[in-house]
Scaffold this motif. Structure first.
Motif, PDB file in Angstrom:
ATOM      1  N   SER A  97       0.832  -1.204   0.000  1.00  0.00           N
ATOM      2  CA  SER A  97       0.000   0.000   0.000  1.00  0.00           C
ATOM      3  C   SER A  97       0.867   1.255   0.000  1.00  0.00           C
ATOM      4  O   SER A  97       0.598   2.220  -0.723  1.00  0.00           O
ATOM      5  CB  SER A  97      -0.925  -0.003   1.219  1.00  0.00           C
ATOM      6  OG  SER A  97      -1.812  -1.098   1.168  1.00  0.00           O
ATOM      7  N   LYS A  98       1.941   1.237   0.821  1.00  0.00           N
ATOM      8  CA  LYS A  98       2.840   2.385   0.868  1.00  0.00           C
ATOM      9  C   LYS A  98       3.534   2.592  -0.478  1.00  0.00           C
ATOM     10  O   LYS A  98       3.701   3.720  -0.939  1.00  0.00           O
ATOM     11  CB  LYS A  98       3.878   2.180   1.968  1.00  0.00           C
ATOM     12  CG  LYS A  98       3.304   2.295   3.370  1.00  0.00           C
ATOM     13  CD  LYS A  98       4.391   2.099   4.422  1.00  0.00           C
ATOM     14  CE  LYS A  98       3.829   2.218   5.835  1.00  0.00           C
ATOM     15  NZ  LYS A  98       4.871   2.015   6.871  1.00  0.00           N
ATOM     16  N   LYS A  99       3.923   1.488  -1.104  1.00  0.00           N
ATOM     17  CA  LYS A  99       4.591   1.583  -2.403  1.00  0.00           C
ATOM     18  C   LYS A  99       3.650   2.162  -3.452  1.00  0.00           C
ATOM     19  O   LYS A  99       4.032   3.041  -4.230  1.00  0.00           O
ATOM     20  CB  LYS A  99       5.067   0.193  -2.834  1.00  0.00           C
ATOM     21  CG  LYS A  99       5.794   0.194  -4.174  1.00  0.00           C
ATOM     22  CD  LYS A  99       6.240  -1.205  -4.560  1.00  0.00           C
ATOM     23  CE  LYS A  99       6.938  -1.196  -5.920  1.00  0.00           C
ATOM     24  NZ  LYS A  99       7.342  -2.567  -6.331  1.00  0.00           N
ATOM     25  N   GLU A 100       2.398   1.672  -3.453  1.00  0.00           N
ATOM     26  CA  GLU A 100       1.417   2.180  -4.414  1.00  0.00           C
ATOM     27  C   GLU A 100       1.130   3.655  -4.167  1.00  0.00           C
ATOM     28  O   GLU A 100       0.989   4.437  -5.112  1.00  0.00           O
ATOM     29  CB  GLU A 100       0.132   1.359  -4.322  1.00  0.00           C
ATOM     30  CG  GLU A 100       0.288  -0.076  -4.830  1.00  0.00           C
ATOM     31  CD  GLU A 100      -0.968  -0.896  -4.638  1.00  0.00           C
ATOM     32  OE1 GLU A 100      -1.872  -0.450  -3.902  1.00  0.00           O
ATOM     33  OE2 GLU A 100      -1.056  -2.010  -5.215  1.00  0.00           O
ATOM     34  N   ALA A 101       1.027   4.036  -2.881  1.00  0.00           N
ATOM     35  CA  ALA A 101       0.784   5.440  -2.551  1.00  0.00           C
ATOM     36  C   ALA A 101       1.947   6.312  -2.999  1.00  0.00           C
ATOM     37  O   ALA A 101       1.762   7.409  -3.544  1.00  0.00           O
ATOM     38  CB  ALA A 101       0.555   5.589  -1.047  1.00  0.00           C
ATOM     39  N   ALA A 102       3.168   5.804  -2.777  1.00  0.00           N
ATOM     40  CA  ALA A 102       4.361   6.557  -3.193  1.00  0.00           C
ATOM     41  C   ALA A 102       4.418   6.695  -4.714  1.00  0.00           C
ATOM     42  O   ALA A 102       4.749   7.759  -5.249  1.00  0.00           O
ATOM     43  CB  ALA A 102       5.620   5.865  -2.674  1.00  0.00           C
ATOM     44  N   GLU A 103       4.070   5.614  -5.412  1.00  0.00           N
ATOM     45  CA  GLU A 103       4.069   5.658  -6.878  1.00  0.00           C
ATOM     46  C   GLU A 103       3.016   6.620  -7.391  1.00  0.00           C
ATOM     47  O   GLU A 103       3.248   7.366  -8.348  1.00  0.00           O
ATOM     48  CB  GLU A 103       3.828   4.255  -7.435  1.00  0.00           C
ATOM     49  CG  GLU A 103       5.006   3.298  -7.221  1.00  0.00           C
ATOM     50  CD  GLU A 103       4.691   1.888  -7.684  1.00  0.00           C
ATOM     51  OE1 GLU A 103       3.500   1.606  -7.943  1.00  0.00           O
ATOM     52  OE2 GLU A 103       5.626   1.072  -7.787  1.00  0.00           O
ATOM     53  N   ALA A 104       1.816   6.605  -6.749  1.00  0.00           N
ATOM     54  CA  ALA A 104       0.748   7.515  -7.157  1.00  0.00           C
ATOM     55  C   ALA A 104       1.159   8.965  -6.912  1.00  0.00           C
ATOM     56  O   ALA A 104       0.900   9.853  -7.737  1.00  0.00           O
ATOM     57  CB  ALA A 104      -0.528   7.195  -6.392  1.00  0.00           C
ATOM     58  N   LYS A 105       1.815   9.199  -5.769  1.00  0.00           N
ATOM     59  CA  LYS A 105       2.278  10.545  -5.451  1.00  0.00           C
ATOM     60  C   LYS A 105       3.332  11.005  -6.450  1.00  0.00           C
ATOM     61  O   LYS A 105       3.307  12.152  -6.920  1.00  0.00           O
ATOM     62  CB  LYS A 105       2.851  10.562  -4.032  1.00  0.00           C
ATOM     63  CG  LYS A 105       3.280  11.943  -3.563  1.00  0.00           C
ATOM     64  CD  LYS A 105       3.761  11.886  -2.121  1.00  0.00           C
ATOM     65  CE  LYS A 105       4.184  13.271  -1.643  1.00  0.00           C
ATOM     66  NZ  LYS A 105       4.672  13.224  -0.229  1.00  0.00           N
ATOM     67  N   ALA A 106       4.247  10.105  -6.785  1.00  0.00           N
ATOM     68  CA  ALA A 106       5.295  10.445  -7.751  1.00  0.00           C
ATOM     69  C   ALA A 106       4.698  10.716  -9.130  1.00  0.00           C
ATOM     70  O   ALA A 106       5.121  11.634  -9.838  1.00  0.00           O
ATOM     71  CB  ALA A 106       6.319   9.303  -7.831  1.00  0.00           C
ATOM     72  N   GLU A 107       3.694   9.908  -9.494  1.00  0.00           N
ATOM     73  CA  GLU A 107       3.039  10.107 -10.792  1.00  0.00           C
ATOM     74  C   GLU A 107       2.312  11.440 -10.834  1.00  0.00           C
ATOM     75  O   GLU A 107       2.368  12.164 -11.841  1.00  0.00           O
ATOM     76  CB  GLU A 107       2.051   8.963 -11.033  1.00  0.00           C
ATOM     77  CG  GLU A 107       1.389   9.020 -12.408  1.00  0.00           C
ATOM     78  CD  GLU A 107       0.462   7.843 -12.655  1.00  0.00           C
ATOM     79  OE1 GLU A 107      -0.273   7.858 -13.657  1.00  0.00           O
ATOM     80  OE2 GLU A 107       0.467   6.904 -11.827  1.00  0.00           O
ATOM     81  N   ALA A 108       1.618  11.781  -9.727  1.00  0.00           N
ATOM     82  CA  ALA A 108       0.908  13.062  -9.662  1.00  0.00           C
ATOM     83  C   ALA A 108       1.893  14.222  -9.733  1.00  0.00           C
ATOM     84  O   ALA A 108       1.641  15.233 -10.405  1.00  0.00           O
ATOM     85  CB  ALA A 108       0.092  13.133  -8.373  1.00  0.00           C
ATOM     86  N   ALA A 109       3.039  14.064  -9.046  1.00  0.00           N
ATOM     87  CA  ALA A 109       4.054  15.121  -9.074  1.00  0.00           C
ATOM     88  C   ALA A 109       4.627  15.284 -10.474  1.00  0.00           C
ATOM     89  O   ALA A 109       4.842  16.405 -10.947  1.00  0.00           O
ATOM     90  CB  ALA A 109       5.166  14.786  -8.075  1.00  0.00           C
ATOM     91  N   ALA A 110       4.847  14.153 -11.150  1.00  0.00           N
ATOM     92  CA  ALA A 110       5.382  14.211 -12.519  1.00  0.00           C
ATOM     93  C   ALA A 110       4.381  14.865 -13.462  1.00  0.00           C
ATOM     94  O   ALA A 110       4.756  15.653 -14.340  1.00  0.00           O
ATOM     95  CB  ALA A 110       5.726  12.803 -12.998  1.00  0.00           C
ATOM     96  N   GLU A 111       3.093  14.530 -13.270  1.00  0.00           N
ATOM     97  CA  GLU A 111       2.053  15.117 -14.115  1.00  0.00           C
ATOM     98  C   GLU A 111       1.951  16.621 -13.880  1.00  0.00           C
ATOM     99  O   GLU A 111       1.827  17.403 -14.828  1.00  0.00           O
ATOM    100  CB  GLU A 111       0.711  14.451 -13.812  1.00  0.00           C
ATOM    101  CG  GLU A 111      -0.422  14.935 -14.703  1.00  0.00           C
ATOM    102  CD  GLU A 111      -1.726  14.202 -14.443  1.00  0.00           C
ATOM    103  OE1 GLU A 111      -2.757  14.575 -15.032  1.00  0.00           O
ATOM    104  OE2 GLU A 111      -1.720  13.254 -13.623  1.00  0.00           O
ATOM    105  N   ALA A 112       2.012  17.017 -12.594  1.00  0.00           N
ATOM    106  CA  ALA A 112       1.958  18.443 -12.266  1.00  0.00           C
ATOM    107  C   ALA A 112       3.163  19.177 -12.856  1.00  0.00           C
ATOM    108  O   ALA A 112       3.039  20.299 -13.368  1.00  0.00           O
ATOM    109  CB  ALA A 112       1.912  18.627 -10.753  1.00  0.00           C
TER     110      ALA A 112
END
Length: 248
Positions: A97-112
């Motif tokens: 769950s932490k890994k998925e959350a970190a990946e989602a956060k990184a993806e959102a940051a990359a998109e932003a």
């Protein structure tokens, strides 16, 4: 009373465990063996008959207590293993769950970051275009810079317009002039009295740009460009209105 071996016999009543050996069955009375192999032959076998009568009950109780303790210990070991496995599975689930959350956060940051970059590039492009448009406007020639002639061809009139109208607005200006007068600077509408390249109505309005408005295409272009800028913001603004209404 006959000497009966504790090991290997099924008895009629209670169950007991010897102090040194395995779980056994003994009878309160005489019991006959069902097989000769069950007779006591080993020297290390503890015989119930060897234990004083007053201690036999204690031995049986101790044996049952040992059984209960062994079962409790086994249950504790099983429960501990089960708890450890559950903890391991939960830890793995939490890590995922932490890994998925970190990946989602990184993806959102990359998109932003990508959006911010695209916005910055668009703004930079817009500034550059505005800069070029400003440079183009500043580079345009004024009507007075053209020498007056007795007559002008369509190509000459168009060349004047290209030098006077900003580059990014020329096509829109050309579209209007082409529809209004087909680049004939002496065109006159017999019914309305509109005159010139941009069909000013009345034509005398163009005198604000120069007294030679009837014979000088540059003067007409100057007036028409000012009119489009003041009323519609630009020749392209005027062309958009013209397309919707067939007049401007």
């Amino acid at each position: 009373m006959s000497r009966i071996s504790v090991r290997g016999f099924a008895v009629a009543s209670a169950t007991a465990v010897t102090t040194v050996g395995a779980v056994v069955g003994v009878a309160s009375g005489d019991t006959q063996p069902s097989n000769d192999n069950f007779e006591a032959t080993a020297a290390d076998t503890t015989l119930l008959a060897d234990i004083p009568a007053g201690q036999q009950a204690q031995v049986q109780t101790a044996s049952l207590t040992q059984q209960a303790d062994a079962q409790a210990y086994a249950a504790d070991v099983t429960a501990k293993k089960s708890a450890e496995e559950s903890a391991r599975l939960q830890a793995a689930k939490d890590a995922k769950s932490k890994k998925e959350a970190a990946e989602a956060k990184a993806e959102a940051a990359a998109e932003a970051k990508a959006k911010a970059k695209a916005k910055a590039e668009a703004e930079a492009k817009e500034r550059e275009e505005e800069k070029q448009a400003t440079a183009s406007r500043s580079a345009t020639r004024d009507a007075s810079s053209f020498a007056a002639k007795g007559s002008y061809t369509v190509a000459e009139v168009q060349a004047m317009a290209r030098q006077m109208v900003p580059g990014d607005q020329f096509q829109c200006f050309s579209n209007i002039v082409n529809h209004e007068s087909t680049w004939n600077y002496q065109a006159q509408n017999p019914s309305s009295g509109a005159y010139g390249l941009v069909q000013a109505l009345p034509g005398s309005k163009m005198s604000s740009a120069g007294a030679d408005w009837q014979t000088n295409p540059a003067t007409q272009i100057k007036w028409g460009l000012n009119y489009m800028d003041e009323r519609y913001g630009s020749p392209c603004g005027a062309w958009s209105f013209w397309q919707a209404n067939n007049w401007y």
